[in-house]
Design an enzyme around this catalytic site. Structure first.
Site, PDB file in Angstrom:
ATOM      1  N   ASP A 135      23.422  30.371  36.307  1.00 57.30           N
ATOM      2  CA  ASP A 135      23.175  29.818  34.983  1.00 57.30           C
ATOM      3  C   ASP A 135      23.690  30.849  33.973  1.00 57.30           C
ATOM      4  OD1 ASP A 135      22.023  28.122  32.967  1.00 57.30           O
ATOM      5  OD2 ASP A 135      20.353  29.526  32.844  1.00 57.30           O
ATOM      6  N   ASP A 161      22.767  30.866  30.025  1.00 59.32           N
ATOM      7  CA  ASP A 161      21.840  31.226  28.947  1.00 59.32           C
ATOM      8  C   ASP A 161      20.532  31.786  29.484  1.00 59.32           C
ATOM      9  OD1 ASP A 161      23.618  30.212  26.924  1.00 59.32           O
ATOM     10  OD2 ASP A 161      23.053  28.202  27.602  1.00 59.32           O
ATOM     11  N   ASP A 182      17.019  31.071  34.993  1.00 56.23           N
ATOM     12  CA  ASP A 182      15.761  31.419  34.320  1.00 56.23           C
ATOM     13  C   ASP A 182      14.874  30.215  34.079  1.00 56.23           C
ATOM     14  OD1 ASP A 182      15.839  30.635  31.018  1.00 56.23           O
ATOM     15  OD2 ASP A 182      17.679  30.451  32.180  1.00 56.23           O
TER      16      ASP A 182
END
Length: 218
Positions: A7, A9, A180
């Site tokens: 991922d 961001d 996250d």
């Protein structure tokens, strides 16, 4: 050789690149943005955190300032954004982790729910060749604000990751995914090695319950 999906961001960078780009746009007086542009963006981010975001509506709104720009203008703006902002968001430990996978001969792919117009150039800045993001409709060279194809969002990340692996003749049998966000749970559940990176509270609880590795890159 393994597949290593990342991922973007709040995983490889400290913060949300789409939100940072919206703030960057709003600071440019020559770009048309509504007075409540940033407030609405923050509200959309809260919906994302809560798992209730309508991606198409969010993208249509946040892309609106770019719809009048030529491709060259968009490219120039994004390159300036990377130079001015992304350079401060990139995490040294993340770069080391990416390099570890590169050194192992793994295929490294950034897969993000952010628009591909940002994901691809940021991936290149981070030294990653392969990038998957939300694909945008372009008519006569200009972004329309609409989406095309399967968005790299929630279950869509699984669809796009599997399609990428098949297209490149790769197997998911020894695959990694670093994220996250609990929004990425579908792909985390699909790979061989799910890794929670500075996870949000929901993903933290899930990772602890399932004994997934938790990594801190901050």
């Amino acid at each position: 050789m393994a597949l290593a999906f990342f991922d973007l961001d709040n995983t490889l960078v400290a913060g949300d690149t789409a939100q940072a780009f919206s703030e960057y746009i709003a600071a440019h007086d020559d770009l048309p943005t509504p007075d409540d542009f940033l407030a609405k963006n923050l509200a959309y981010m809260e919906e994302y955190d809560a798992g209730t975001l309508d991606l198409a509506t969010y993208m249509r709104y946040t892309l609106s300032p770019l719809c009048s720009l030529t491709p060259d203008q968009v490219t120039t703006l994004i390159q300036a954004f990377i130079k001015d902002v992304i350079i401060t968001m990139a995490l040294p430990k993340a770069r080391m982790l990416l390099q570890k996978h590169h050194d192992a001969g793994d295929q490294v792919i950034i897969i993000s729910a952010t628009g591909i117009h940002l994901v691809a150039p940021i991936a290149r800045y981070l030294g990653v060749k392969h990038a998957l993001g939300v694909d945008l409709d372009v008519q006569k060279g200009k972004i329309t604000g609409e989406l095309i194809g399967t968005p790299t969002f929630r279950e869509g990340k699984v669809t796009r990751a599997l399609a990428w692996a098949e297209q490149h003749g790769e197997s998911m049998s020894d695959s990694y995914f670093y994220s996250d966000s609990h929004n990425d749970l579908p792909l985390l559940e699909k790979v061989s090695h799910p890794i929670a990176v500075d996870p949000d509270p929901i993903l933290t609880n899930i990772a602890l319950q399932r004994h997934w590795k938790i990594l801190n890159l901050r």
